[in-house]
Design a protein around this motif. Structure first.
Motif, PDB file in Angstrom:
ATOM      1  N   ASN A  41      -3.422   2.074   6.127  1.00 13.53           N
ATOM      2  CA  ASN A  41      -3.225   1.791   4.705  1.00 13.53           C
ATOM      3  C   ASN A  41      -1.764   1.519   4.383  1.00 13.53           C
ATOM      4  N   GLU A  42      -0.892   2.316   4.995  1.00 17.79           N
ATOM      5  CA  GLU A  42       0.527   2.247   4.675  1.00 17.79           C
ATOM      6  C   GLU A  42       1.119   0.921   5.121  1.00 17.79           C
ATOM      7  N   TRP A  57      -0.081  -1.819   2.954  1.00 19.61           N
ATOM      8  CA  TRP A  57       0.592  -1.761   1.650  1.00 19.61           C
ATOM      9  C   TRP A  57       2.015  -2.314   1.728  1.00 19.61           C
ATOM     10  N   THR A 104       2.856  -5.629  -0.392  1.00 12.20           N
ATOM     11  CA  THR A 104       3.822  -5.558  -1.503  1.00 12.20           C
ATOM     12  C   THR A 104       5.077  -6.358  -1.195  1.00 12.20           C
ATOM     13  N   LEU A 107      -7.170  -1.432  -1.195  1.00 16.75           N
ATOM     14  CA  LEU A 107      -5.771  -1.753  -1.458  1.00 16.75           C
ATOM     15  C   LEU A 107      -5.631  -3.107  -2.146  1.00 16.75           C
ATOM     16  N   GLN A 149      -6.669  -2.768  -5.640  1.00 10.35           N
ATOM     17  CA  GLN A 149      -5.664  -2.060  -6.433  1.00 10.35           C
ATOM     18  C   GLN A 149      -4.484  -2.955  -6.784  1.00 10.35           C
ATOM     19  N   LEU A 150      -4.075  -3.772  -5.772  1.00 10.56           N
ATOM     20  CA  LEU A 150      -2.897  -4.610  -6.011  1.00 10.56           C
ATOM     21  C   LEU A 150      -3.224  -5.787  -6.914  1.00 10.56           C
ATOM     22  N   ARG A 161       3.204   6.908   1.883  1.00 10.50           N
ATOM     23  CA  ARG A 161       2.145   7.368   0.967  1.00 10.50           C
ATOM     24  C   ARG A 161       2.745   7.887  -0.343  1.00 10.50           C
ATOM     25  N   MET A 194       3.360   4.950  -2.323  1.00  6.56           N
ATOM     26  CA  MET A 194       2.106   4.365  -2.800  1.00  6.56           C
ATOM     27  C   MET A 194       1.503   5.181  -3.945  1.00  6.56           C
ATOM     28  N   LYS A 249       1.402   4.386  -7.765  1.00  6.25           N
ATOM     29  CA  LYS A 249       0.412   3.481  -8.350  1.00  6.25           C
ATOM     30  C   LYS A 249      -1.005   3.923  -8.035  1.00  6.25           C
ATOM     31  N   TYR A 305      -3.670   8.424  -2.796  1.00  9.51           N
ATOM     32  CA  TYR A 305      -2.878   8.613  -1.591  1.00  9.51           C
ATOM     33  C   TYR A 305      -1.944   9.814  -1.678  1.00  9.51           C
TER      34      TYR A 305
END
Lengths: 435, 540
Positions: free
Chosen positions: B332-333, B336, B340, B392, B395-396, B516, B519, B522, B526
């Motif tokens: 996930n990290e 992300w 981003t 993700l 979410q973004l 995390r 993250m 937002k 996490y």
């Protein structure tokens, strides 16, 4: 015991008694007809009042056992334990061969009392003859409307099957028996749940011995009071005894539970005394599992309570193995321990490892390579197993403990002497090989 | 939560567990072999016996019963009182330990289990150093019982855990006990080897060295192994595992207790298919194409090069021409950081979920069970983080598209810059995809093995195997599970997280936890992922 009137073996000598016709002509299936007109509870009450204790070994009252079944059960199963595997015991076999319909009538009555719709006779594979005899009796009973749907027009249905085991001692234990009927390994189950609640195929199940059920027709025929008039208060009713070993008349006999071990072995009505007059050394009075008596302990009564006073586990199967003075207790010890090492099912550690270790030690002693300290070791190892102290799931190791510890404790001097007198060169050589 | 008293100390137990389990959870070391919380209770090793207070049959007064009770078979009841620290209980433990070793070959020096063997541990703690058996030991045979497992039945203590596992969890029932008493052995039926998709677990649950993993056999002494708490990337079930490695070489994977996900188990595919981690053909260095020439720049140059090339491209073609394919193999990290970063350069850039490898159907165990009764599921999505990447992207927000559409848009020239992350151990990418994607003017391929796509890329970044990275995966059930780095990346490579962290303009060391935290501003989900790993509810 000349005045004893046989009950279980009363048809001995009646020609062709194995046939339904002859059995009926001799008053057979009268009890069944009578009982089917009453209620199951009345049968249970009568059996309870008679204090019929289980003949399989533990002596638990049969009527009480039946009341453990849950009241709201939908289905009940009855197992008749004909796995008779205790070493010198052959009374069930004798009874099934001598009077198969009596056993079958008892089975039907026990099933009726517990409202079982299916009964299984669990028979060990070695019983070829009894199997065919019982199967013929069952076939005859089906043909005569004594089994199947609507027995004697009473509305009660019952099916009886003979299930043949594969010949394991542990399958005589009730939950081992149940597992075996289910087609699994004969490994006793952990309890609870008890079979009365969750037994064969998960159904409430009662397991009764062949001899126990054979008593039921007589109780219902002649009443609980008559039954209690035989024997003592706590050990009432007729009992089959077996005698084997170096006696004049080895065999299966019937008698009240008031006789002593000495009578059983020595009296002309039973064992008939020692063959060739060789003095008696020891008796295992209840099948080997219950323990051993020395020659000066023969006054023990063959009932359910007295054996405890002599360091025995109980009455067991009331089958006496006689050992005479010509036998070496080291050989007896080896033979006894070999049996348990062979028959331990292998589930619980103490029994699995303990019985085989005991056999190894006992064989070494019997071979003439014993050490004095082995005797203490035998006592310790045999003391570390059994269901009563909580070391195992079933009672098999208790049955191994009592004879082995009994021999060690009661015949210690003889074992020690045997070890001391063993030819030293041979003993050392054997010990070297082993180690 | 019933309260029970063990050796005079009151403890709180979970409802309905056996006393043994309650005692183990309270921190006591009660020896036991046959008991396993994931299997049925047989109470046959008789090692966990205890004393218990019961009402006297006549007087009804509470007192210590003369017999011992198996603590594995006795459920906890409010107010019950038991004890383990007595002479009787200890004498039984000592007896049992002597018995277990009577016929044991004592071949610890050549036994894989040595060092994590409960026969060793318990003998040391509860047993005695000498055997009093004078006779020869019974020697049971060593058997090859299946493609992945060996059975040294001379070391067996007959706890029958493996038999119960095969019956109750795998549901294939290949194992059985043969013979009787002291001659009893575990065995397979003739012609039917132990061969199911879960068989590696029998090695884990064997408390001694009887069942052995052929793959791990004689590879390492276990005390040299260093364990890393990880999550299996083999499928989207998300089994918690431990990566056992020594000197940066992974030797075996073991399941960690993870209630509701994989409980005590893991499948063989997850357990044995990690060998690609040490494949020599892995990409180890970043690679850059400058005109016709290929160059391997230093890691320190990468952030500037990447930024420069993207900025140039966006200036020329616009932000909407950029697409980022986030692989479901990514943490996930990492996803992300990458997403981003690109969005910071081009807010109109498209983010999308990459190729999701699907193989057949979900496999449920016990074999043949109903879906609801499944004790273990092997998911047919052969990637760990499809759900996480999807969440993700959602979410973004912003532009996104399906993976199939991405290929088409590349072919149509709609996307002219793409960052494609792979990292799949096998089966990637397809020829069609490469044909479409290679039309991009700026192509970044982040992958673990060389393939057609990396051959076409302007910039190639090595992806690391999951054992070399740290972060978190979100499994098919939506559970976010952190995993830690077990070994260092292969020489030349850097952790994906680290270089993405630097590319994104951060300084210092990447760590999953640190990202995390960034993250969580937002995405609140996490924030609490890094909670302490679950304490194993069971010692072995």
């Amino acid at each position: 015991m000349a005045d004893y009137e046989p009950v279980l073996l009363k048809h001995e000598g009646v020609e062709n008694i194995r046939s339904l016709e002859v059995y009926r002509a001799n008053g057979g299936y009268q009890s069944l007809a009578k009982a089917l007109k009453t209620t199951p509870d009345e049968v249970i009450d009568e059996v309870k009042r008679a204090n019929l204790r289980g003949r399989g070994g533990a002596g638990f009252p049969a009527g009480v056992k039946w009341t453990f079944l849950p009241k709201d059960r939908k289905r009940t199963l009855l197992c008749v334990n004909a796995d008779e595997s205790e070493p010198p015991t052959f009374s069930n076999r004798y009874l099934m061969e001598a009077d198969p319909h009596m056993v079958l009538e008892g089975t039907i009555l026990a099933s009726f009392a517990t409202q079982a719709q299916t009964a299984y006779v669990y028979m060990r594979i070695e019983f070829h003859e009894p199997f065919h005899i019982m199967q013929r009796a069952i076939d005859e009973a089906y043909a005569a409307g004594l089994l199947g749907k609507n027995i004697l027009k009473s509305g009660y249905d019952l099916d009886v099957y003979i299930h043949r085991g594969a010949g394991a001692y542990v399958c005589g234990e009730e939950t081992g028996l149940i597992e075996s009927i289910e087609g699994k390994r004969g490994w006793p189950r952990i309890k609870p749940p008890f079979p009365a609640v969750e037994g064969l195929f998960g159904q409430p199940t009662v397991v009764n011995n062949v001899e126990t059920v054979a008593n039921i027709p007589h109780i219902l025929e002649r009443g609980a009071d008559w039954f209690k008039s035989i024997g003592t208060d706590s050990s009432s009713g007729p009992k089959l005894f077996c005698v084997c070993g170096p006696v004049n008349k080895p065999g299966c006999y019937e008698g009240p539970m008031t006789i002593s071990c000495e009578e059983l072995v020595m009296s002309d009505a039973y064992g008939g005394g020692m063959r060739r007059g060789v003095p008696l050394k020891a008796v295992f009075p209840g099948g080997i599992s219950m323990g051993v008596l020395k020659s000066d302990e023969l006054q023990m009564k063959m009932d359910f309570d007295d054996p405890r006073n002599f360091g025995l586990l109980g009455l067991g199967t009331a089958a006496a193995v006689v050992v005479n003075a010509e036998s070496d207790m080291r050989d007896v010890l080896r033979n006894v321990s070999r049996f348990y090492s062979h028959e331990s099912c292998g589930q619980c550690t103490q029994c699995r490892e303990g019985t085989s270790w005991l056999y190894k030690i006992a064989s070494r002693i019997a071979m003439g390579a014993g050490r004095i300290e082995d005797i203490d070791l035998l006592e310790e190892v045999s003391g570390n197993m059994g269901m009563m102290p909580g070391f195992s799931i079933c009672g098999l190791p208790d049955g191994a403990t009592f004879p082995i510890r009994g021999i060690v404790q009661k015949f210690r001097a003889e074992l020690e002497e045997g070890i001391r007198n063993q030819p030293s060169g041979r003993a050392d050589a054997l010990l070297n090989v082993l180690n | 939560m019933p309260k029970i008293i063990i050796d005079g100390t009151e403890i709180e137990a979970r409802d309905g567990v056996p006393v043994l389990q309650a005692a183990l959870e309270s921190g006591l070391d009660i020896p036991h072999y046959c008991y396993h919380p994931g299997l049925s209770i047989v109470a046959s090793c008789r090692l966990c016996l205890m004393e218990m207070k019961l009402p006297h049959p006549q007087t009804k007064e509470m007192g210590w019963a003369p017999k011992l009770f198996p603590s594995c078979q006795t459920p906890v009841r409010e107010g019950m009182e038991v004890r383990f620290g007595t002479e009787k209980v200890e004498a039984n433990q000592k007896t049992c330990m002597e018995y277990f070793l009577l016929n044991h070959p004592l071949d610890c020096p050549v036994c894989d289990q040595a060092g994590e063997c409960h026969l060793q541990d318990y003998s040391y703690k509860f047993g005695s150093a000498e055997s009093r058996m004078y006779e020869q030991k019974q020697v049971n045979p060593k058997k090859d019982i299946g493609p992945k497992t060996l059975l040294y039945s001379d070391r067996c203590v007959m706890c029958t855990r493996c038999v119960r596992f095969a019956n109750e969890v795998a549901g294939t029932g290949e194992l059985c006990v043969t013979n009787r008493g002291g001659r009893a052995e575990i065995d397979v039926f003739p012609g039917v080897p132990l061969d199911n998709g879960m068989q590696g677990n029998v090695v884990d649950i064997c408390p001694v060295g009887a069942l052995l993993d052929k793959d791990f056999m004689f590879k390492q002494r276990v005390w040299f192994l260093k364990g890393g708490d990880s999550i299996c990337p083999g499928c989207s079930t998300g089994c918690a595992i431990r990566v056992d490695s020594n000197e940066n070489v992974v030797h075996r994977l073991k399941p960690r207790f993870n209630p509701g996900v994989n409980d005590w188990w893991m499948c063989d595919a997850g357990r044995f298919d990690f060998k690609y981690v040490h494949d020599v053909k892995r990409i180890a260095k970043p690679r850059l194409r400058r005109g016709q020439e290929s160059d391997t720049p230093d890691w320190s140059e990468i952030p500037d090069i990447v930024r420069y090339r993207f900025e140039q491209h966006i200036a020329r073609r616009g932000g909407a021409s950029v697409a980022v394919v986030l692989s479901p193999m990514m943490a996930n990290e990492e996803a992300w950081l990458l997403a981003t970063y690109i969005r910071s350069l081009a807010p109109e850039a498209t983010l999308l979920l990459g190729h999701v490898p699907i193989e057949g159907e979900d496999e449920r165990y016990p074999v043949g069970c109903n879906d609801d009764d499944a004790k273990f599921t092997i998911n047919n999505e052969k990637c760990p983080n499809r759900r996480g990447v999807e969440m993700l992207i959602e979410q973004l927000g912003g532009s996104t598209c399906a993976f199939e559409v991405f290929a088409k848009k590349c072919a149509d020239g709609e996307f002219t810059a793409a960052w494609v992350v792979g990292g799949y151990p096998k089966g990637w990418p397809t020829k069609d995809l490469t044909k479409s994607v290679k039309k991009c003017e700026l192509l970044v391929a982040q992958d673990i093995f060389e393939n057609e796509l990396t051959g076409e890329a302007e910039i190639v970044l090595p992806a690391c195997a999951w054992v070399e990275r740290d972060g978190s995966f979100t499994n098919a059930g939506g559970k976010i599970q952190p995993f830690e780095r077990a070994i260092d990346p292969i020489q030349g490579a850097r952790r994906d997280g680290q270089y993405l962290f630097e590319i994104a303009g951060n300084e210092g060391l990447y760590s999953g936890e640190r990202v995390r935290e960034m993250m969580a501003d937002k995405m609140a989900a996490y924030a609490n992922v890094a909670e302490a790993p679950l304490k194993p509810a069971h010692q072995h």
